[in-house]
Design a protein around this motif. Structure first.
Motif, PDB file in Angstrom:
ATOM      1  N   TYR A 235       2.699  -6.200  -0.098  1.00 50.67           N
ATOM      2  CA  TYR A 235       1.289  -5.804  -0.174  1.00 50.67           C
ATOM      3  C   TYR A 235       1.108  -4.834  -1.334  1.00 50.67           C
ATOM      4  O   TYR A 235       1.924  -3.928  -1.544  1.00 50.67           O
TER       5      TYR A 235
ATOM      6  N   ARG B  33      -6.848  -0.536  -5.814  1.00 51.15           N
ATOM      7  CA  ARG B  33      -7.834  -1.104  -4.890  1.00 51.15           C
ATOM      8  C   ARG B  33      -7.877  -2.638  -4.915  1.00 51.15           C
ATOM      9  O   ARG B  33      -8.883  -3.235  -4.527  1.00 51.15           O
ATOM     10  N   GLN B  34      -6.805  -3.289  -5.344  1.00 55.39           N
ATOM     11  CA  GLN B  34      -6.819  -4.745  -5.308  1.00 55.39           C
ATOM     12  C   GLN B  34      -6.679  -5.277  -3.890  1.00 55.39           C
ATOM     13  O   GLN B  34      -7.161  -6.373  -3.579  1.00 55.39           O
ATOM     14  N   ASN B  35      -5.988  -4.519  -2.998  1.00 54.46           N
ATOM     15  CA  ASN B  35      -5.932  -4.857  -1.583  1.00 54.46           C
ATOM     16  C   ASN B  35      -5.565  -6.334  -1.375  1.00 54.46           C
ATOM     17  O   ASN B  35      -6.325  -7.107  -0.805  1.00 54.46           O
ATOM     18  N   GLU B  36      -4.387  -6.693  -1.819  1.00 50.73           N
ATOM     19  CA  GLU B  36      -4.001  -8.099  -1.748  1.00 50.73           C
ATOM     20  C   GLU B  36      -2.534  -8.229  -1.318  1.00 50.73           C
ATOM     21  O   GLU B  36      -1.730  -7.312  -1.468  1.00 50.73           O
TER      22      GLU B  36
ATOM     23  N   ARG C  91      -3.180   7.309   0.476  1.00 51.00           N
ATOM     24  CA  ARG C  91      -3.573   5.939   0.186  1.00 51.00           C
ATOM     25  C   ARG C  91      -2.331   5.049   0.242  1.00 51.00           C
ATOM     26  O   ARG C  91      -1.322   5.366  -0.374  1.00 51.00           O
TER      27      ARG C  91
ATOM     28  N   THR D 114      -0.478   2.399  -1.188  1.00 54.13           N
ATOM     29  CA  THR D 114      -0.507   1.688  -2.465  1.00 54.13           C
ATOM     30  C   THR D 114       0.372   0.451  -2.476  1.00 54.13           C
ATOM     31  O   THR D 114       0.114  -0.477  -3.242  1.00 54.13           O
TER      32      THR D 114
ATOM     33  N   ASN E  24      -1.803  -2.340  -3.463  1.00 57.61           N
ATOM     34  CA  ASN E  24      -3.133  -1.729  -3.416  1.00 57.61           C
ATOM     35  C   ASN E  24      -3.167  -0.494  -4.314  1.00 57.61           C
ATOM     36  O   ASN E  24      -3.826   0.490  -4.007  1.00 57.61           O
TER      37      ASN E  24
END
Length: 926
Positions: free
Chosen positions: A830, A835-838, A746, A748, A832
């Motif tokens: 970035y 799971r904020q994915n921003e 993942r 992150t 994540n």
């Protein structure tokens, strides 16, 4: 060309132009009587008999006398003549002193005649007279022995142009006038149309009187620092003045002219100090007005030229509402030894008026010190300092601080260190350091007063006395080091108060690392290490549970205590080289080969558990029944914390890469291919905890960097890859992400930064940023690339008289290329992890300068925040070189610091206080 007769030009006294540190114009009414006594009418001889002074035009018409019986013509081959004083032996009768105190020698190119009746000597064409330390050369010279005078003038050639202007030399002074009259008995002189230079000031006078070797009286004098003497862009016209070379100029009424246009700038009297050394003097303030503090005077004070190695400037500010400020600036330098700068600033700020609800009073201060030592002065001992401390809100609230780069800095840091090396076997190194770190947002301050570090050089107990070390035994080495600290954590309000020492933590750690390394199978490097640490502390704690109040109580204990720890480790690594050739025999490809270097390594570390340094206490209820037992270490309150309680055994994996390429060089004369870097580094690292119960793999960290466009762009990137999955609450669980239906890793977090610096080729010109302005930015914690703006204290940015920018030739103007520079900084981050994915941050900053003409430049520093969709702190800069003057304008168009600053002043340090400065200061924000 044939020489006809003398003519006019200007005189010039050439003195070695050295720039004084502070030259100021002082008004002094006490010089009135002195100025009125100046006389330009006559020069008296030794017998007090007045000698009529001929006009300048009379000297131009001097012609050889008509040959009579009283005229003696000396042949050309016998032109060099020496007249000596009477050498007859003196008797007891008292006689008058000799007429001449030395010999007079003279030569001429065309003729040399002496009129016995008039007692005059006539020299024509390249005439030259020497007497004591005086030398006169001119087109024509007349020596009048009856009046002890020498007349010197110019001659005209066949084209009607004046030539062979007189040159008068006496000691260090050199004069090149139109004409000159010199009395060789009392050494007085009248000089017509003289042009004098004193410490960078060019002085022109219609008529000058030389009283003696150190005093000149000037009439209708013009002073300027312009490069062009014939067509200066400005000058001061003075009626009368007294000049003492290398000391002072005392002047009467002075009026400023700009391109021969009179201005209303008139001073009744003026005093110009002149010196080859630094001189003390008054620093004239800037003036202005603020809405909340009234009228003000800023940066006025006095400059002390203490010595050639040390100076001091004391400056002050005053506002009509009662606010005031004090600044102390000091510079010192000793060549081949050390140099430094010291500054202290204090301001008492009053907002509004007493009795109003917004009335407030505060004090702020800032102390800066920079010291560096020449490395050659003492190789075994070194002292350095970089100090920037004070009020956390100084750069935000200061009324006389225009350093925008420091305003945007959230951290103040200081370090003062002394290091000493004791040569020997083994070598001993020692350093003593005091550090300071201050967060201007939270106002937290961390100090170490001091930190002591000492170490003994590596010792190889099993190494052979001669030859290289081989094998695991001979490479065993050990070292001893110690580190002691007195760490203080306080706040801005308690700084420099006794309360700041209440929570001081003192500790010392001794370390003895033992290492060895050797080759394994000729391709692998194996190293092993064991480390023993002993920690001493004076701060421990005792913890227990208070059942009556139902709370855990922690007591601080002051006293000596210690604990000991150790760990082991080993690492194995190698280097793998790979090259891919793209060019075969007979071929000439652009990319010839790519080289890939890999450095894999594996490491193993063991950290034992030191649970013997842990104690437990019972947590009970109100009935005294035990609910649980909690553990703690008495060393938790110490400087270095508590020892490790949990046993750990981990394996670390890492891989670094470097990729380069060989390409065909654009220069056809080069025989070897050009090497370029594709990737400076590309690194991967992770670890596996053998002793862990869950989540044994740590995330994989990837980082890399490269340079593009002929190393003008720096690219750095990084990412974190986690192999474990998240549950429905976005918490990490002990399950691989690939087993949970996802990918192998993942992503992150990730980051990318770009730095790009570009300028016009072949146009290396002087930077608009002065050295003092640059130091102001760096000493205050600012950046050197102007991305956060530039210090705008224009009074410290003006050039000295030595202006390297010369007028371009006409051909250069036609081919003029516009010099420019551009600096870019791009950053994106970035996130994540859950799971904020921003995009957490995304910005572009830039700073650039462009010279739209050789004398006009503009610049800007700004940026754009793509995440918040707005411009960052913006500064616009304009500068105009007005030959002898310099004009600057700085504008911050928006933000809570919106303001502008305009300055125009003379570049020369001699008249640097002739300036005009206007500011619109930032509004006070509540």
């Amino acid at each position: 060309m044939a020489i006809q007769k003398p003519s006019h030009t200007l005189a010039k006294i050439h003195t070695k132009a050295l720039h004084t540190n502070r030259i100021h114009i002082l008004f002094a009414l006490s010089f009135t009587v002195f100025i009125n006594t100046l006389s330009f009418a006559q020069i008296k001889d030794g017998d007090d008999k007045s000698i009529e002074i001929p006009k300048s035009e009379d000297l131009e018409t001097v012609s050889p006398p008509t040959k009579t019986e009283d005229t003696i013509v000396i042949p050309k081959e016998e032109l060099t003549t020496i007249i000596e004083s009477d050498s007859t032996k003196t008797d007891s009768t008292k006689t008058k002193p000799a007429l001449l105190q030395g010999t007079v020698s003279y030569t001429a190119q065309d003729y040399n005649t002496f009129n016995r009746k008039e007692q005059k000597m006539y020299l024509y064409n390249e005439a030259k007279v020497n007497y004591l330390d005086m030398e006169i050369t001119a087109g024509t010279i007349v020596i009048d022995y009856s009046k002890n005078l020498i007349y010197a003038g110019r001659v005209k050639d066949t084209a009607g142009e004046f030539a062979q202007r007189p040159v008068f030399k006496q000691g260090e002074n050199i004069v090149e006038p139109d004409s000159i009259i010199f009395n060789f008995k009392n050494k007085k002189a009248i000089i017509f149309n003289s042009n004098t230079e004193q410490q960078g000031m060019k002085i022109r006078s219609e008529r000058s009187k030389k009283e003696n070797d150190s005093v000149y009286f000037l009439n209708k004098m013009r002073i300027t620092t312009a490069e062009s003497e014939e067509d200066p862009e400005y000058y001061f016209m003075i009626d009368k003045a007294k000049l003492v070379p290398n000391k002072k100029i005392v002047a009467s009424t002075a009026q400023m002219f700009i391109y021969d246009v009179p201005t209303p700038i008139i001073v009744p009297f003026a005093f110009f100090p002149l010196s080859k050394k630094q001189t003390s003097g008054v620093i004239f303030p800037s003036f202005g007005e603020q809405n909340d503090r009234g009228y003000f005077l800023q940066n006025g004070g006095y400059y002390f030229a203490i010595s050639d190695y040390l100076d001091l400037a004391v400056l002050g500010d005053y506002y009509t509402n009662g606010s005031y400020g004090l600044r102390i600036e000091n510079n010192y330098k000793k060549r081949y030894k050390y140099n430094g700068r010291f500054g202290f600033r204090y301001e008492n700020i009053i907002n509004s008026e007493r009795g109003f609800p917004d009335y407030a009073k505060s004090t702020i201060y800032n102390l800066r010190w920079s010291h560096s030592q020449d490395t050659k002065s003492n190789p075994n001992s070194r002292f350095s300092a970089s100090v920037n401390l004070g009020s956390s809100n100084y750069y935000q609230q200061s009324q006389n601080q225009v350093n925008t780069a420091s305003f945007l800095n959230n951290t103040l840091a200081s370090s003062v260190s002394y290091s000493k090396t004791f040569e020997g076997e083994p070598q001993i190194n020692m350093s003593l350091t005091a550090t300071h770190s201050q967060n201007t947002q939270t106002e937290e301050i961390n100090l170490t007063l001091p930190t002591l570090q000492a170490s003994v050089g590596r010792v190889y107990p099993f190494a052979p006395k001669v030859g290289s070390k081989k094998g695991i035994i001979q490479n065993i080495n050990l070292q001893y080091s110690v580190r002691a600290e007195n760490r203080i954590q306080t706040t801005d309000s308690l700084f420099f108060k006794s309360e700041m020492f209440d929570d001081a933590k003192i500790g010392m750690r001794h370390s003895i690392p033992v290492t060895t390394n050797f080759k394994l199978f000729n391709y692998f490097s194996l190293s092993a290490n064991a480390n023993f640490d002993e920690t001493w502390t004076l701060n421990t704690i005792n913890r227990y549970y208070d059942s009556e109040n139902s709370e855990t109580v922690t007591e601080d204990i002051t006293g000596f205590d210690s604990y000991r720890t150790y760990n082991f480790g080993a690492s194995l690594g190698t280097t793998i080289y790979g090259q891919f050739n793209f060019e075969k025999e007979g071929q000439d490809k652009k990319i010839k080969a790519i080289r890939h270097v890999m450095r894999p390594s594996i490491s193993y570390n063991v950290n034992p558990a030191f649970d013997r340094y842990y104690d437990s206490y019972e947590v009970t209820d109100i009935n005294g029944e035990t609910l649980r037992e909690d553990e703690y270490s008495r060393f938790e309150g110490g400087l270095y914390g508590a020892p490790n309680k949990t046993y750990s055994s981990s394996i670390g994996l890492s891989l670094s890469n470097n990729i380069e390429a060989k390409v065909r060089d654009k220069d056809s004369t080069q025989t070897e291919p050009k090497k370029i870097t594709i990737l400076n580094n590309l690194n991967f690292s992770t670890s596996y905890n053998l002793a862990g119960d869950s989540l044994r793999f740590s995330p994989v960290r990837m980082s890399g960097g490269t340079q593009l466009f002929d190393n003008k762009m720096n690219v750095n990137f990084g990412a974190t890859l986690d192999p474990y999955a998240l549950d429905n609450n976005n918490n990490k669980v002990d399950e691989f992400n690939i087993n949970n239906g996802g990918s192998l890793f993942r992503l992150t977090s990730a980051n990318l930064t770009l730095g790009y610096s570009l300028n016009s080729k072949g146009n290396e010109r002087k930077s608009n940023t002065s050295e003092r302005s640059r130091n102001e930015t760096l000493d205050s914690g600012g950046r050197d690339d102007d991305l956060f703006g530039r210090s705008q204290d224009f009074a410290d940015q003006r050039y000295l008289d030595e202006d390297d920018d010369k007028e371009e030739e006409m051909g250069d103007l036609y081919n003029y290329g516009i010099p420019w520079s551009l600096r870019l900084a791009y950053a994106v981050n970035y996130s994540n992890s859950q799971r904020q994915n921003e995009i957490s941050s995304h910005s572009l900053m830039f700073s650039g300068d462009i010279e739209i003409s050789p004398k006009w430049s503009i610049g800007a520093s700004s940026g754009y925040d793509f995440k918040n969709q707005g411009f960052s702190y913006t500064q616009l800069r304009f500068a105009r070189d007005l030959l002898s003057w310099r004009m600057n304008f700085s504008w911050i168009p928006f933000s809570d610091r919106s303001s502008w600053n305009f300055f125009i002043g003379i570049k020369s340090s001699i008249l640097k206080d002739l300036k005009y400065e206007k500011r619109l200061q930032p509004d006070q924000q509540l």
